[in-house]
Design a protein around this motif. Structure first.
Motif, short mmCIF file in Angstrom:
data_model
loop_
_atom_site.label_atom_id
_atom_site.label_comp_id
_atom_site.label_asym_id
_atom_site.label_seq_id
_atom_site.Cartn_x
_atom_site.Cartn_y
_atom_site.Cartn_z
N PRO A 97 14.08 13.58 0.63
CA PRO A 97 13.94 12.76 -0.06
C PRO A 97 13.72 11.36 -0.08
CG PRO A 97 14.96 14.20 -1.09
CD PRO A 97 15.11 14.57 -0.06
N ARG A 98 12.65 10.24 0.30
CA ARG A 98 13.25 9.02 0.05
C ARG A 98 12.22 8.66 -1.45
NH1 ARG A 98 11.84 5.90 4.91
NH2 ARG A 98 9.96 5.91 3.57
N PHE A 99 12.61 7.46 -2.54
CA PHE A 99 11.98 6.96 -3.34
C PHE A 99 11.31 5.57 -3.27
CE2 PHE A 99 13.97 10.32 -4.70
CZ PHE A 99 13.05 11.17 -5.46
N ASP A 100 10.31 5.34 -2.22
CA ASP A 100 9.59 4.15 -1.86
C ASP A 100 9.02 2.95 -2.88
OD1 ASP A 100 10.78 5.58 0.41
OD2 ASP A 100 9.03 5.07 1.34
N ILE A 101 8.30 1.95 -2.86
CA ILE A 101 7.07 1.12 -3.23
C ILE A 101 6.26 0.78 -2.69
CG2 ILE A 101 7.38 -0.91 -5.13
CD1 ILE A 101 9.68 0.32 -6.80
N PHE A 102 5.26 0.10 -2.95
CA PHE A 102 5.10 -0.35 -2.16
C PHE A 102 3.87 -1.53 -3.30
CE2 PHE A 102 1.06 -1.79 0.30
CZ PHE A 102 1.20 -1.01 1.28
N GLU A 103 3.80 -2.42 -2.68
CA GLU A 103 3.06 -3.59 -3.49
C GLU A 103 1.73 -4.42 -3.19
OE1 GLU A 103 7.21 -5.90 -5.60
OE2 GLU A 103 7.36 -6.14 -2.94
N VAL A 104 1.63 -4.64 -3.50
CA VAL A 104 -0.35 -5.00 -3.27
C VAL A 104 -0.25 -5.77 -4.19
CG1 VAL A 104 -2.31 -4.27 -2.61
CG2 VAL A 104 -0.53 -2.76 -2.62
N VAL A 105 -0.52 -7.08 -3.92
CA VAL A 105 -0.74 -8.45 -4.13
C VAL A 105 -2.41 -8.40 -3.93
CG1 VAL A 105 -0.08 -10.64 -4.89
CG2 VAL A 105 1.69 -8.72 -4.30
N THR A 106 -2.83 -9.26 -4.97
CA THR A 106 -4.10 -9.40 -4.79
C THR A 106 -4.57 -11.19 -5.19
OG1 THR A 106 -5.07 -8.75 -6.48
CG2 THR A 106 -5.19 -7.52 -5.15
#
Length: 133
Positions: A97-106
């Motif tokens: 298991p791994r804990f990721d963050i996906f950032e999206v900037v508009t």
């Protein structure tokens, strides 16, 4: 201007497309447990990534990743344990298991135009959360 839910869904769809282009298989979206919700659960090789998607405009005061509090990370980890147990793969050694963050900037608060994004693998671990995975 799009509401928060619509923008969140747009960010998650964008993240899914990017993850799939990078070779991830999307296993679940918006997985809910009694603890929390996980935006995206994806698998690549022997890793199951529990991905929190954060969307912000480029005029926001802080980076999207800064919006993931310790309490939210803890709830995500507990939900991840529920998912792994539900699938019968908790503590089997079959997947990491791994804990990721996906950032999206508009471009702006109401804009669907993405100006940048970042997938941050292993953005946090469980060490300071007093939770065992």
């Amino acid at each position: 201007m799009a509401d928060t839910h619509t923008r969140g869904t747009m960010g998650e769809e964008f993240a899914c497309r990017c993850l799939q282009a990078d070779g991830y298989e999307i296993l679940a979206r918006n997985f809910r447990s009694s603890h929390s919700e996980i935006d995206i659960i994806a698998r690549k090789d022997y890793v199951i990534a529990f991905v929190e998607v954060k969307l912000r405009s480029q005029t926001a005061l802080a980076a999207p990743m800064a919006a993931v509090s310790a309490a939210q990370r803890r709830r995500i980890v507990l939900a991840a344990v529920s998912y792994l147990k539900e699938k019968g793969i908790y503590n089997t050694g079959e997947y990491q298991p791994r804990f990721d963050i996906f950032e999206v900037v508009t471009e702006s608060a109401g804009s669907p135009n993405v100006v940048r994004y970042a997938h941050v693998p292993a953005a946090y671990d469980t060490g300071d959360l007093h939770v065992f995975v």
